[in-house]
Design an enzyme around this catalytic site. Sequence first.
Site: not given
Length: 261
Positions: A49, A60
């Site tokens: 990924e 994030d």
Amino acid sequence: MRNVGPVIRERNEQAAGALIGYLPVGFPTLDESVEAAVALVEHGVDVLELGLPYSDPVMDGPVIQAATQQALANGFRLADGFEAVRRITERTDAPVLIMTYWNPVVQYGVDRFADDLAAAGGAGLITPDLIPDEGGAWIAASERAGLDRVFLAAPTSTDARVRQAVESSRGFVYAVSTMGITGARTDVDSAARALVARLHEAGAEAACVGLGISTAAQVAEVLEYAEGAIVGSALVRALAEGGVAAAGELAAELARGTRIQ
């Protein structure tokens, strides 16, 4: 181009499940990110990924944010993402998914993005901020280009949203293990087990759990009930602190969690 679904099925037949490893493109440099991705596969990661650095990474955590901000500061361009995918798929058979927020895809052009990703050998996209009922353009483009599309489901998702994620995804459904941002945690939230059960009940052939997984024991725990375990922040931290070799060593350790006990 190699799609994700067959690999996940194969790993669930031959092992406890699939190990999916995340790294951002362009960190610490473009060349090093390619080398690190190849090293992950060589040390036991089944699916890659690759995150596209983005200026507003709402999902994030601090480790990944720091890495993507460095990549942006170094001059990362969207074209670098396709170059990285091309270079990695030339050296490994592992499927490569791009993790990206939706705005860069729209700005690039949805059909153009799909075509360029397929041409580079990419398997498809994980789109954390795109919900299926707003993803018609991507669903159509991915169907045309033969790309996987991975939508997210969270513990707070309604039954309708869960069904929608299952029906719209191809490859697997990304089960967010806990509410919040990415980052290694001591315990993977128990809500993940209940969420994966809901996804299976809705017809998901493969549900892979991400956010918070950082040890082989956690990988093994997740694979007791899910088809795949996704590791991100721990691998990014290893790369930041010890380079490509350290990232490969951690991948090998994490892969121990996929062995059938």
